[in-house]
Scaffold this motif. Structure first.
Motif, PDB file in Angstrom:
ATOM      1  N   ILE A  50      11.741  12.512  -2.264  1.00 58.35           N
ATOM      2  CA  ILE A  50      11.159  11.532  -3.185  1.00 58.35           C
ATOM      3  C   ILE A  50       9.980  10.792  -2.556  1.00 58.35           C
ATOM      4  O   ILE A  50       9.206  10.175  -3.277  1.00 58.35           O
ATOM      5  N   GLY A  51       9.838  10.856  -1.224  1.00 51.81           N
ATOM      6  CA  GLY A  51       8.732  10.156  -0.559  1.00 51.81           C
ATOM      7  C   GLY A  51       7.377  10.544  -1.120  1.00 51.81           C
ATOM      8  O   GLY A  51       6.642   9.694  -1.626  1.00 51.81           O
ATOM      9  N   PRO A  52       7.017  11.854  -1.069  1.00 55.96           N
ATOM     10  CA  PRO A  52       5.722  12.265  -1.596  1.00 55.96           C
ATOM     11  C   PRO A  52       5.576  11.978  -3.092  1.00 55.96           C
ATOM     12  O   PRO A  52       4.479  11.674  -3.567  1.00 55.96           O
ATOM     13  N   ARG A  53       6.676  12.049  -3.817  1.00 59.04           N
ATOM     14  CA  ARG A  53       6.600  11.800  -5.264  1.00 59.04           C
ATOM     15  C   ARG A  53       6.300  10.326  -5.537  1.00 59.04           C
ATOM     16  O   ARG A  53       5.572   9.985  -6.467  1.00 59.04           O
ATOM     17  N   ALA A  54       6.913   9.448  -4.718  1.00 64.75           N
ATOM     18  CA  ALA A  54       6.651   8.018  -4.872  1.00 64.75           C
ATOM     19  C   ALA A  54       5.193   7.711  -4.528  1.00 64.75           C
ATOM     20  O   ALA A  54       4.554   6.892  -5.191  1.00 64.75           O
ATOM     21  N   VAL A  55       4.678   8.393  -3.494  1.00 64.06           N
ATOM     22  CA  VAL A  55       3.272   8.202  -3.129  1.00 64.06           C
ATOM     23  C   VAL A  55       2.387   8.615  -4.303  1.00 64.06           C
ATOM     24  O   VAL A  55       1.465   7.894  -4.698  1.00 64.06           O
ATOM     25  N   GLN A  56       2.688   9.779  -4.893  1.00 59.83           N
ATOM     26  CA  GLN A  56       1.900  10.243  -6.027  1.00 59.83           C
ATOM     27  C   GLN A  56       1.933   9.214  -7.167  1.00 59.83           C
ATOM     28  O   GLN A  56       0.921   8.927  -7.798  1.00 59.83           O
ATOM     29  N   PHE A  57       3.121   8.635  -7.371  1.00 58.86           N
ATOM     30  CA  PHE A  57       3.282   7.647  -8.449  1.00 58.86           C
ATOM     31  C   PHE A  57       2.385   6.429  -8.218  1.00 58.86           C
ATOM     32  O   PHE A  57       1.646   6.009  -9.118  1.00 58.86           O
ATOM     33  N   VAL A  58       2.413   5.859  -7.010  1.00 62.63           N
ATOM     34  CA  VAL A  58       1.605   4.651  -6.778  1.00 62.63           C
ATOM     35  C   VAL A  58       0.108   4.985  -6.726  1.00 62.63           C
ATOM     36  O   VAL A  58      -0.714   4.171  -7.146  1.00 62.63           O
ATOM     37  N   VAL A  59      -0.215   6.194  -6.257  1.00 62.51           N
ATOM     38  CA  VAL A  59      -1.628   6.614  -6.232  1.00 62.51           C
ATOM     39  C   VAL A  59      -2.169   6.680  -7.659  1.00 62.51           C
ATOM     40  O   VAL A  59      -3.265   6.200  -7.962  1.00 62.51           O
ATOM     41  N   GLU A  60      -1.365   7.236  -8.559  1.00 60.96           N
ATOM     42  CA  GLU A  60      -1.812   7.364  -9.947  1.00 60.96           C
ATOM     43  C   GLU A  60      -1.954   5.998 -10.617  1.00 60.96           C
ATOM     44  O   GLU A  60      -2.675   5.841 -11.593  1.00 60.96           O
ATOM     45  N   TYR A  61      -1.229   5.027 -10.074  1.00 63.49           N
ATOM     46  CA  TYR A  61      -1.328   3.676 -10.631  1.00 63.49           C
ATOM     47  C   TYR A  61      -2.613   2.995 -10.165  1.00 63.49           C
ATOM     48  O   TYR A  61      -2.971   1.931 -10.645  1.00 63.49           O
ATOM     49  N   GLY A  62      -3.281   3.593  -9.232  1.00 65.88           N
ATOM     50  CA  GLY A  62      -4.563   3.052  -8.765  1.00 65.88           C
ATOM     51  C   GLY A  62      -4.447   2.099  -7.584  1.00 65.88           C
ATOM     52  O   GLY A  62      -5.340   1.286  -7.339  1.00 65.88           O
ATOM     53  N   VAL A  63      -3.340   2.226  -6.853  1.00 63.20           N
ATOM     54  CA  VAL A  63      -3.096   1.324  -5.734  1.00 63.20           C
ATOM     55  C   VAL A  63      -4.050   1.609  -4.566  1.00 63.20           C
ATOM     56  O   VAL A  63      -4.375   2.751  -4.279  1.00 63.20           O
TER      57      VAL A  63
END
Lengths: 111, 282
Positions: A50-63
């Motif tokens: 889930i680590g890389p998936r969480a990174v993808q999630f916050v990246v897509e949020y524009g963090v």
């Protein structure tokens, strides 16, 4: 700029969650205006990877920066690939405290 | 006949039973054994001989950066975090990939093709004129143990008599081992742990509808609880191996009691006939 702070509950008064990908909530804060959005982390109860998936999630949020306690090796590598710095916040304080510490520029970078 | 030797609890003597059974049966027929405990293979220790090795490869995505539009479809699809779209690049963790091919399936640009990487190996040897030994070995740090089990089993496919030495537990690799077999032997020991895990293994085997018998190993003669459990589970006890210094000594030097004692050779041959009978084969 948009930053993300990991939390145990929604809102700025919630305690900071030390784990990144397993945090129950991501609090997205626009540092310019102080506007905050709390988003439940759908991945937090999942199995491995889930680590890389969480990174993808916050990246897509524009963090553009992340404040959390610690994270796994895969998340570290994915964040690095995305070019997003992560800052370590220790202790049992609130998201508001973590935001204050981030603004003061005293948080060490997570490696 | 395709027979699995499984256990639930680790260290009960699966490999001991599989090896002795295989040796006893080679007197009368051609036997193929498959070591499916790919995370800690050890059946070969009883049959040292030179082996041939073939790599086990698994598909991993390769991304064509010219076609990729960074739409994120692959990253959203992958539940293992093996592929992520991060701003200006697609980031891969090959060791997290389960090789399902889903990322390529959902890519609207056709930008993902299958690449391959090696995750383990299957070794094959011929330690005796009528014995073939096949064993899978998963490389350290890899997660796709069932894929290696599958490859090892495929190499044995079609042989008239196959004995599979299962991994301990009741996880994915055990399920993979049990697929498509005819009967099962569950090896247990007369301890509370042994009884507890025997019941777990029996529940899994029942899902497969497999005819099953039990071997009680290292029996101290007080097997009441174990036998009661077997009655409740409706599993016949087909063999009892005593907790015995002489047997342990043979085992410890890598020997086989079915090779060194005529009586045990007969008993293992009978065990095979008995489990065939439970399975309705003669």
């Amino acid at each position: 700029m948009m930053i993300c702070i990991t939390a145990q509950a929604p809102g700025l008064d919630a305690p900071v969650e030390p784990r990144f990908a397993r945090a129950p909530f991501f609090i997205f804060i626009e540092t310019g205006t102080g506007e905050a959005h709390s988003v439940a982390n759908a991945l937090c109860g999942g199995p491995g990877g889930i680590g890389p998936r969480a990174v993808q999630f916050v990246v897509e949020y524009g963090v553009e920066a992340l404040v959390t306690g610690r994270m796994g090796e895969h998340a570290v590598r994915a964040l690095r690939a995305a070019g997003i710095p992560a800052y370590a916040f220790a202790g049992e304080s609130t998201v508001a405290d973590a935001l204050e510490a981030y603004r003061s520029g005293t948080l060490p970078e997570l490696s | 006949m395709r027979l699995v030797v499984a256990s639930g609890k680790g260290g009960t003597g699966k490999t001991t039973v599989a090896a002795n059974l295989a040796h006893a049966l080679t007197r009368s027929r051609e036997v193929v054994t498959v070591d499916c405990d790919v995370e800690a293979p050890n059946l070969h220790l009883f049959f040292p001989s030179p082996s041939r090795e073939v790599p086990v490869r698994t598909p991993v995505p390769a991304v064509d950066r010219d076609r990729c539009t960074l739409c994120g479809a692959c990253g959203h699809f992958c539940r293992f975090g093996a592929i992520s779209v991060l701003r200006s690049e697609v980031f891969l963790f090959p060791e997290l990939c389960h090789g399902c091919g889903g990322c390529g399936y959902v890519c609207p640009e056709g930008a993902i093709r299958d690449d391959h990487r090696t995750i383990g190996s299957v070794r094959c040897s011929r330690p005796a004129p009528s014995l073939t030994l096949i064993g899978g070995a998963l490389n350290e740090g890899e997660v796709q143990a069932p894929a290696v089990v599958r490859h090892a089993k495929r190499l044995a496919a079609g042989a008239p008599l196959i004995i599979y030495d299962a991994p301990p537990g009741i996880g994915c690799t055990v399920i993979e081992t049990l697929k498509g077999v005819d009967a099962c032997l569950l090896v247990t020991e007369s301890t509370p742990f042994g009884v507890h895990d025997l019941a777990l293994a029996a529940a899994v085997v029942r899902q497969f509808g497999l005819p099953t018998g039990v071997v009680i190993n290292r029996s101290d003669g007080e097997d009441g609880e174990t036998r009661r459990a077997c009655r409740e589970l409706e599993l016949p006890v087909l063999m009892t191996i005593p907790f015995d210094r002489e047997i342990a000594a043979v085992q410890n030097r890598g020997g086989l009691i079915s090779r060194e004692y005529e009586g045990w050779n007969r008993r293992f041959s009978t065990l095979f006939e008995d489990v065939c009978r439970v399975g309705g084969e003669t």
